[in-house]
Design a protein around this motif. Structure first.
Motif, PDB file in Angstrom:
ATOM      1  N   SER A 165       0.767  -1.494  -0.042  1.00 47.61           N
ATOM      2  CA  SER A 165      -0.119  -0.010  -0.018  1.00 47.61           C
ATOM      3  C   SER A 165       0.929   1.234   0.050  1.00 47.61           C
ATOM      4  CB  SER A 165      -1.011  -0.070   1.313  1.00 47.61           C
ATOM      5  OG  SER A 165      -1.895  -0.807   1.164  1.00 47.61           O
TER       6      SER A 165
ATOM      7  N   MET B 243      -9.533   4.852  -5.059  1.00 52.95           N
ATOM      8  CA  MET B 243     -10.054   3.512  -4.967  1.00 52.95           C
ATOM      9  C   MET B 243     -11.271   3.758  -4.301  1.00 52.95           C
ATOM     10  SD  MET B 243      -7.023   1.176  -3.663  1.00 52.95           S
ATOM     11  CE  MET B 243      -5.418   0.867  -4.385  1.00 52.95           C
ATOM     12  N   ARG B 244     -11.487   4.434  -3.381  1.00 53.07           N
ATOM     13  CA  ARG B 244     -12.918   4.918  -2.852  1.00 53.07           C
ATOM     14  C   ARG B 244     -13.905   5.485  -3.887  1.00 53.07           C
ATOM     15  NH1 ARG B 244      -9.843   6.701   1.589  1.00 53.07           N
ATOM     16  NH2 ARG B 244     -10.184   8.815   0.969  1.00 53.07           N
TER      17      ARG B 244
ATOM     18  N   GLN C 168     -14.091  -6.921 -13.094  1.00 50.57           N
ATOM     19  CA  GLN C 168     -12.868  -6.070 -12.956  1.00 50.57           C
ATOM     20  C   GLN C 168     -11.802  -6.145 -13.969  1.00 50.57           C
ATOM     21  OE1 GLN C 168     -10.657  -5.780  -8.940  1.00 50.57           O
ATOM     22  NE2 GLN C 168      -8.744  -5.761  -9.951  1.00 50.57           N
TER      23      GLN C 168
ATOM     24  N   PHE D  26      -7.160  -2.749  -3.654  1.00 49.82           N
ATOM     25  CA  PHE D  26      -8.720  -2.493  -4.377  1.00 49.82           C
ATOM     26  C   PHE D  26      -9.421  -3.511  -4.736  1.00 49.82           C
ATOM     27  CE2 PHE D  26     -10.845  -1.875  -8.478  1.00 49.82           C
ATOM     28  CZ  PHE D  26     -11.622  -0.816  -8.189  1.00 49.82           C
TER      29      PHE D  26
ATOM     30  N   PHE E  42      -9.707   0.070 -13.543  1.00 56.84           N
ATOM     31  CA  PHE E  42      -8.891   1.159 -12.865  1.00 56.84           C
ATOM     32  C   PHE E  42      -7.326   1.064 -13.308  1.00 56.84           C
ATOM     33  CE2 PHE E  42      -6.866   2.096  -8.833  1.00 56.84           C
ATOM     34  CZ  PHE E  42      -7.670   3.028  -8.191  1.00 56.84           C
TER      35      PHE E  42
END
Length: 234
Positions: free
Chosen positions: A39, A54-55, A69, A77, A135
Motif C-alpha cells: 500500500s 479507490m474509494r 474487474q 482495491f 482501474f
C-alpha cells in the motif's frame, strides 16, 4: 446472483508483446511484484491519492451487483470492491498474466464472492454483468488494444449497467507535477500520452448506446468516467 452464463476464458498461450517488452519489471517479475503490491508503494506512485481514487471507483457500485474487474490492481482495491458487492454479489477479476492472477487470489482469500481468472481482455468475454471496472489499465496498453478493451467492457454489461473507468488525465497547465509526470510517461508509461487528450467515449463505436459522465480530480491529473448503458426501449 452470478452472471447468467459463467464466463468462458481461454488459456493465454503467450503474453502480449507490449506487456512482456514494456512492463515485465512491474507485473511479471516475481521479485518485484510483492514489493510493488504494498500500500505505501501504491500510494506513493499515485502521489498519496491511491485510497481516495479507490474509494472514488468503488463508490460507483452497489451491494448485490455482479462486477467484472478488468486486470488486477496493486494494493487493496480488489478486496475493497469485493466487500462492496457483498456476499449477495459477485466479483470476477480477469488478467492476462498468471502471476498477477495468483497474486490477487491471495488477497481475495476469505471473500467467496470474488474470483480471479486468466483471460485476455482484448477478446470478447462470454458473460453479462451488472457493471465493470477498469482501474488504471487503459494508460498501460497501446491504442489498438485500448480500443478493444473498451469495446469489450461496454459489451459485457447489460442494459442499465455501468462501466467505470479511473485513469490518468491531462493535468491542468498550472499543476506543479505536470512536467514531472511528462517525464514519467515518457520513460515508464510509453502508452499513456495517447490517452491523456483522448476522451474515453471516443474509443468505442458503441458510445451512443451509453450515457457518459466524467469527473476529474487532483488538478485534472486523474479522471473518473462512468458509461451507463441505455435501457432497451420497449
Amino acid at each position: 446472483m452470478p452472471p447468467s452464463s459463467d464466463i468462458a476464458t481461454q488459456p493465454v498461450e503467450v503474453l502480449p508483446d507490449y506487456l512482456s517488452r514494456t512492463y515485465s519489471w512491474a507485473y511479471l517479475d516475481p521479485r518485484t511484484v510483492p514489493w510493488l503490491d504494498r500500500s505505501p508503494v501504491v500510494s506513493a506512485i499515485l502521489w498519496g491519492n491511491a485510497a481516495r481514487l479507490m474509494r472514488w471507483a468503488v463508490a460507483q457500485f452497489v451491494p448485490g451487483e455482479t462486477v467484472l474487474q478488468a486486470a488486477c490492481v496493486y494494493g487493496g482495491f480488489s478486496p475493497m470492491l469485493a466487500r462492496r458487492v457483498g456476499e449477495q454479489g459477485r466479483l470476477t477479476v480477469l488478467d492476462v498474466a498468471p502471476i498477477q492472477v495468483d497474486n490477487v487470489r491471495r488477497k481475495l482469500v476469505g471473500l467467496p464472492q470474488a474470483e480471479a481468472r486468466v483471460a485476455d481482455l482484448t477478446q470478447r468475454q462470454d458473460a453479462c454483468f451488472d457493471a465493470a471496472c477498469c482501474f488504471f489499465l487503459l494508460h498501460e496498453v497501446p491504442a489498438r488494444e485500448r480500443r478493444l478493451i473498451v469495446a469489450n467492457l461496454l459489451a459485457a454489461v447489460r442494459p442499465g449497467g455501468r462501466v467505470v473507468f479511473v485513469d490518468y488525465h491531462r493535468a491542468s497547465a498550472w499543476h506543479p507535477l505536470r512536467p514531472l509526470m511528462g517525464l514519467v510517461f515518457r520513460w515508464l508509461e510509453p502508452f499513456a500520452q495517447s490517452l491523456l487528450d483522448t476522451p474515453i467515449e471516443s474509443l468505442a463505436e458503441a458510445a451512443s448506446d451509453f450515457e457518459w459522465r466524467k469527473q476529474t480530480c487532483f488538478g485534472g491529473l486523474y479522471q473518473l468516467v462512468v458509461a451507463t448503458r441505455r435501457q432497451v426501449s420497449e
